[in-house]
Design an enzyme around this catalytic site. Structure first.
Site, mmCIF file in Angstrom:
data_model
loop_
_atom_site.group_PDB
_atom_site.id
_atom_site.type_symbol
_atom_site.label_atom_id
_atom_site.label_comp_id
_atom_site.label_asym_id
_atom_site.label_seq_id
_atom_site.Cartn_x
_atom_site.Cartn_y
_atom_site.Cartn_z
ATOM 1 N N ASP A 105 0.828 -1.205 0.000
ATOM 2 C CA ASP A 105 0.000 0.000 0.000
ATOM 3 C C ASP A 105 0.865 1.259 0.000
ATOM 4 O OD1 ASP A 105 -2.011 1.858 0.371
ATOM 5 O OD2 ASP A 105 -2.083 1.568 2.543
ATOM 6 N N ASP A 285 -2.101 5.412 -5.800
ATOM 7 C CA ASP A 285 -2.540 4.591 -4.673
ATOM 8 C C ASP A 285 -2.650 3.117 -5.084
ATOM 9 O OD1 ASP A 285 -3.857 3.401 -2.588
ATOM 10 O OD2 ASP A 285 -5.294 5.018 -2.318
#
Ligand SMILES: *[C@@H]1O[C@H](CO)[C@@H](O)[C@H](O)[C@H]1NC(C)=O
Ligand SMILES: *[C@@H]1O[C@H](CO)[C@@H](O)[C@H](O)[C@H]1NC(C)=O
Ligand SMILES: *[C@@H]1O[C@H](CO)[C@@H](O)[C@H](O)[C@H]1NC(C)=O
Length: 403
Positions: A105, A285
């Site tokens: 992430d 992202d």
């Protein structure tokens, strides 16, 4: 990490495809994949990145003599695409190494996996500090909150290996309480590739500090599920030229400790109208499935595309599928360069009762007073653009992904 789009998408699946599915169950035909088979459809001879030369550096030894040490070249981690909802890949923790599958992430920096002390973590694997000889106790409490869930537990320290790069004494969370969302995920935890804000270094920070990587860079190639794309890959220590074409468009980071950067403009290829004269803040992202932007701007953009809010989900928009192929490109102007998404990239098609329905990948989010609205450029964007995160030069680079 933003998991809201994942869940909203799942809900939408139920709404839009209610004729076919009564719940978001994994379709039977796809279960072998879910059980662990690779999603790769066609074999691809995987090349080791050739662009990064094995470069040497010199360093004085304790005796004042010069010696050279060969640094490793960039290495790849193959990622599994779980229904375009998230990607995960293998790491090992401890000695002897125990394997876990984690989501990488770019929006958070902490790493955690379920602890053996977690009675209802139903994930595949749990960390047991008693079975690792390199474990070091820390024991301080941790909580990490994501948009739709959080985990709690205590910090521990151990070696963590990703793609053969072994970080010593990595601080990570042993989760003891997980939100349901994480219990249901088919992976074991999250490894933040964000830049740590406090003293605790992220895995990537430590790889740089411990001089494991040939360059302080990592890059993502994300495939599309149910396509002939190659397996998704995270490259640590550089870029892998097999996975992109053309040149990178680089943009400087807007903040020192986040992968945030500025988009000059967002516009449609058939119109001069601009959404916001002051530009937009954005983050590439790696754990958000769609593109999430401030609701007002997203509403305007989808309206310009002829979209209407989805009944019951006013932050999502339906597009007229019969016109999909004629929809304009959505253009993100970054550092003066145009990064375009075609309708093929940003429209999700679902079979409806009478006709195919198109769902826009541009999803709205409301920001609280005082917060800076940010666009999360999730998989929809990162599948189209191979993305490199370059801490050495404090910049991000985008190149056309080579599917
Ligand atoms: C990680 O996921 C892959 C793909 O689903 C699977 O083959 C592998 O066994 C998993 N590894 C672990 C340690 O669960
Ligand atoms: C594992 O961690 C917990 C919490 O810090 C601690 O109570 C326990 O003693 C640890 N186990 C070992 C073998 O050190
Ligand atoms: C990439 O950059 C080089 C050097 O600036 C230039 O010569 C080349 O034409 C560019 N290639 C593309 C595909 O834009």
């Amino acid at each position: 990490m933003n998991l809201s789009a994942t869940v909203v998408l799942a809900l939408t699946f139920v709404v839009v495809c209610s004729a076919h599915l009564t719940s978001f169950a994994v379709p039977r035909a796809l279960r072998p994949i879910w059980r662990g088979a690779t999603v790769r459809k066609r074999p691809h001879p995987h090349k080791v990145p050739s662009q990064q030369p094995q470069h040497r550096f010199r360093q004085p030894s304790a005796q004042g003599l010069m010696y050279t040490r060969l640094r490793a070249s960039a290495k790849d981690v193959k990622l599994t695409n779980y229904y375009d909802n998230f990607y995960f890949g293998p790491i090992t923790i401890g000695t002897p190494g125990k394997r876990f599958n984690v989501t990488f992430d770019t929006r958070s920096s902490a790493m955690w996996v379920p602890s053996i002390l977690c009675p209802d973590c139903y994930n595949y694997h749990r960390y047991d500090n008693a079975s690792s000889s390199t474990y070091k106790a820390n024991g301080k409490a941790f909580t990490v909150a994501y948009d739709l869930g959080q985990v709690e537990g205590f910090w521990s320290q151990d070696s963590v290996t990703v793609a053969g790069f072994q970080v010593q004494d990595q601080i990570f969370g042993e989760a003891v309480v997980e939100s349901d969302l994480f219990k249901d995920m088919t992976n074991d935890g999250i490894l933040g590739l964000g830049i740590a804000q406090g003293n605790e270094l992220s895995v990537f920070d430590n790889m740089v500090k411990q001089e494991l990587l040939p360059a302080p860079v990592f890059s993502f190639y994300l495939n599309r599920f149910a396509s002939n794309d190659r397996t998704s890959v995270l490259t640590l220590g550089g870029t892998n030229p097999d996975y992109y074409t053309g040149n990178f468009t680089f943009v400087d980071l807007a903040l020192p400790n986040s992968w945030q950067f500025k988009i000059d403009r967002i516009q449609l290829s058939n119109r001069a109208r601009v959404l916001n004269r002051n530009g937009h803040q954005a983050i590439a992202d790696s754990s958000t499935s769609l593109i999430i932007g401030p609701l007002e701007e997203v509403h305007k953009l989808n309206t310009m595309l002829g979209g209407v809010p989805l009944l019951g989900h006013p932050k999502m928009f339906l597009l007229d599928c019969s016109k999909v192929d004629r929809l304009p490109d959505v253009e993100f102007i970054v550092n003066g360069q145009k990064l375009s998404l075609s309708s093929k990239d940003y429209v999700l098609k679902f079979p409806g009762k009478r006709r195919t329905l198109g769902l826009s990948s541009l999803v709205g989010k409301r920001w609280h007073e005082g917060e800076t609205p940010v666009w999360y450029l999730g998989f929809t964007f990162m599948r189209t653009f191979y993305t490199q995160f370059d801490k050495g030069n404090n910049r991000i680079g985008f190149a056309k992904a080579n599917h």
